[in-house]
Design a protein around this motif. Structure first.
Motif, short mmCIF file in Angstrom:
data_model
loop_
_atom_site.label_atom_id
_atom_site.label_comp_id
_atom_site.label_asym_id
_atom_site.label_seq_id
_atom_site.Cartn_x
_atom_site.Cartn_y
_atom_site.Cartn_z
N UNK A 206 -2.49 0.69 11.96
CA UNK A 206 -2.63 2.14 11.82
C UNK A 206 -1.94 2.66 10.58
N UNK A 207 -0.74 2.15 10.31
CA UNK A 207 -0.04 2.55 9.08
C UNK A 207 -0.83 2.14 7.85
N UNK A 208 -1.42 0.95 7.90
CA UNK A 208 -2.22 0.45 6.78
C UNK A 208 -3.44 1.35 6.55
N UNK A 209 -4.13 1.70 7.63
CA UNK A 209 -5.31 2.57 7.51
C UNK A 209 -4.90 3.96 7.01
N UNK A 210 -3.80 4.50 7.55
CA UNK A 210 -3.35 5.81 7.11
C UNK A 210 -3.01 5.83 5.63
N UNK A 211 -2.32 4.80 5.16
CA UNK A 211 -1.97 4.72 3.74
C UNK A 211 -3.21 4.55 2.88
N UNK A 212 -4.18 3.76 3.36
CA UNK A 212 -5.43 3.60 2.61
C UNK A 212 -6.16 4.93 2.48
N UNK A 213 -6.17 5.70 3.56
CA UNK A 213 -6.81 7.02 3.52
C UNK A 213 -6.09 7.95 2.55
N UNK A 214 -4.75 7.85 2.49
CA UNK A 214 -3.99 8.68 1.56
C UNK A 214 -4.32 8.32 0.11
N UNK A 215 -4.48 7.03 -0.17
CA UNK A 215 -4.82 6.60 -1.52
C UNK A 215 -6.22 7.07 -1.90
N UNK A 216 -7.19 6.86 -1.00
CA UNK A 216 -8.57 7.27 -1.27
C UNK A 216 -8.67 8.79 -1.38
N UNK B 7 0.82 -1.20 0.00
CA UNK B 7 0.00 0.00 0.00
C UNK B 7 0.86 1.26 0.00
N UNK B 8 2.05 1.19 0.60
CA UNK B 8 2.97 2.33 0.58
C UNK B 8 3.38 2.64 -0.86
N UNK B 9 3.75 1.60 -1.62
CA UNK B 9 4.11 1.80 -3.03
C UNK B 9 2.93 2.35 -3.82
N UNK B 10 1.73 1.86 -3.51
CA UNK B 10 0.53 2.34 -4.21
C UNK B 10 0.26 3.81 -3.86
N UNK B 11 0.45 4.18 -2.60
CA UNK B 11 0.22 5.57 -2.18
C UNK B 11 1.18 6.52 -2.87
N UNK B 12 2.40 6.04 -3.15
CA UNK B 12 3.37 6.88 -3.86
C UNK B 12 3.05 6.93 -5.35
N UNK B 13 2.51 5.87 -5.90
CA UNK B 13 2.29 5.77 -7.34
C UNK B 13 1.05 6.52 -7.81
N UNK B 14 -0.03 6.52 -6.99
CA UNK B 14 -1.29 7.10 -7.46
C UNK B 14 -1.36 8.59 -7.14
N UNK B 15 -2.23 9.27 -7.90
CA UNK B 15 -2.43 10.69 -7.70
C UNK B 15 -2.91 11.33 -8.98
#
Length: 345
Positions: free
Chosen positions: A295-305, A15-23
C-alpha cells in the motif's frame, strides 16, 4: 517470504526518495537525501521545499496507501469478497458524510481543509472522529445487509447504491452551506496528498500504527474467518468481538484517510490482491505487513505520477488511483469468471 518483504521495504525507500525529489521543481536525489538526513542543501529554499512541502506529501501518500490497503484487506476478509473495499462498499462515502456534517455545522471547516489556525489540531481530530463514525455506520449497515444475501454481485450493488445515497445526502447538505465551503469540499472530493501539514502527520501515523497493530494481533482469527463464521467459532474465535474490532479498525483507517486525502477509490481493492501476488499466501501473519508495504508503494507511486516532473500540473489523486486500480479490478473479475467456469466444467 522475508526476502519478499525486504524487497518491498527497499522499493518503498527508493520510491519515497523519488516522491520527495520529483515535482514542478526538480531536486537532485543526492540533495534530497542530504536534506532529509539533516545535512542541508546548498540552497536553503530547497530545504524548505523538501522538508515542509514534499516530505509531508510523501509521508501522507505512503500512509494513505498503507491504511487503505489494510482497510481493503479487512473488508475482503470479513465479507469474503475479493472486490470489497471501503470505496466500493460506500464506506468512504459514509466518511465523507461525517465530514460534511461536521463542516456544515461550522465546527471545523477551516481545519478540515488545510487551515493553519491554532486550533487546527483539535478540529482535525474532531473531523477524523466524525469521518470514522460515518464510515462505521455505513460499514455496519453493509455488514447487516450482507447477512441477507450470499450473492457477491448483489452485495457490491448494494454497496454502490448506499454510496450513491450517501453522496446524494452530502450534495443536499452542500446546497444549504456557503459557496466557499461547498467549493472546498468538492475540490477535496477529487483526492489529494498535498494538503497535510507537518503538524498533522503524528495523528495520521498514529492511527495507522494503532489500527494495523490491532489487525496484526488478530491475524489468526482473520485466517479462520476466511473459512466462515461457523468454522471460526469451532476454532474458539469470539467472532462477534473480533468483527467489532475489525470493523472499527477499517472505519478508522478509511475515515482518517478520507479526512486528509478525500474519498480515494480503488486502492483498497488493488493493494490486497497485489500483496497476495507478492507473498503467495493468504495467511494474514504475512499478508498484513505485505499489505502495508504494498500500500505504501502504491501510494508513493500515485504521488509520483500525480506530480509530473518539470510541470506545475497536479493530477487529482482519484484519477491516478483509477489508472492503477481499474486494471486490477478487471483482472480479478476475469480470474473469478475463469475459476467459476472451470468449476462448472
Amino acid at each position: 517470504m522475508a526476502l519478499v518483504l525486504t524487497g518491498l521495504a527497499a522499493a518503498c525507500v527508493v520510491l519515497f526518495a523519488l516522491a520527495v525529489a520529483v515535482g514542478s521543481v526538480g531536486v537532485p536525489v543526492g540533495t534530497t537525501v542530504r536534506s532529509l538526513i539533516g545535512n542541508g542543501a546548498i540552497d536553503p529554499r530547497l530545504d524548505v521545499l523538501v522538508r515542509d512541502v514534499r516530505l509531508p506529501r510523501a509521508v501522507t501518500a505512503a500512509v494513505a496507501g498503507a491504511a487503505l490497503g489494510v482497510a481493503g484487506l479487512i473488508t475482503q476478509t470479513l465479507f469474503r469478497n475479493p472486490l470489497a473495499e471501503p470505496y466500493v462498499l460506500g464506506v468512504s462515502a459514509g466518511a465523507g458524510l461525517g465530514v460534511a456534517l461536521y463542516v456544515t455545522a461550522g465546527t471545523g471547516a477551516a481545519a478540515a481543509f488545510g487551515s493553519s489556525a491554532a486550533a487546527a489540531g483539535v478540529s482535525r481530530a474532531g473531523t477524523v472522529g466524525a469521518a470514522a463514525l460515518g464510515a462505521a455506520a455505513v460499514l455496519v449497515l453493509v455488514l447487516v445487509l450482507s447477512r441477507l444475501t450470499r450473492s457477491t454481485v448483489t452485495l457490491l450493488v448494494v454497496g454502490v447504491m448506499l454510496g450513491s445515497l450517501v453522496t446524494a445526502l452530502v450534495s443536499l447538505l452542500l446546497v444549504w452551506t456557503d459557496p466557499t465551503t461547498a467549493q472546498r469540499y468538492l475540490q477535496w472530493g477529487l483526492g489529494s496528498v498535498d494538503g497535510v501539514a507537518p503538524a498533522d502527520l503524528p495523528l495520521l501515523l498514529g492511527v495507522l500504527v494503532v489500527a494495523t497493530a490491532a489487525v496484526a494481533v488478530l491475524a489468526k482469527p482473520l485466517d479462520a474467518l476466511l473459512l466462515g463464521d461457523d468454522y471460526a467459532t469451532t476454532m474458539g474465535v469470539p467472532v462477534r468481538r473480533v468483527r467489532v474490532v475489525l470493523l472499527l479498525a477499517a472505519a478508522v483507517l478509511a475515515g482518517t484517510v478520507t479526512v486528509f486525502c478525500g474519498p480515494v477509490g480503488f486502492v483498497g481493492i488493488a493493494v490486497p490482491h497485489l500483496a497476495r501476488m507478492a507473498v503467495g499466501t493468504p495467511r494474514h501473519r504475512v499478508l498484513v505487513p505485505a499489505t502495508v508495504l504494498t500500500g505504501a508503494l502504491v501510494g508513493l507511486a500515485c504521488a509520483v505520477v500525480g506530480h509530473p516532473p518539470g510541470t506545475a500540473t497536479v493530477l487529482p489523486l482519484n484519477v491516478v488511483t483509477s489508472l492503477v486500480g481499474a486494471p486490477v479490478v478487471i483482472a480479478v473479475l476475469l480470474r473469478s469468471r475463469r475459476l467459476t467456469a472451470g468449476a462448472v466444467g
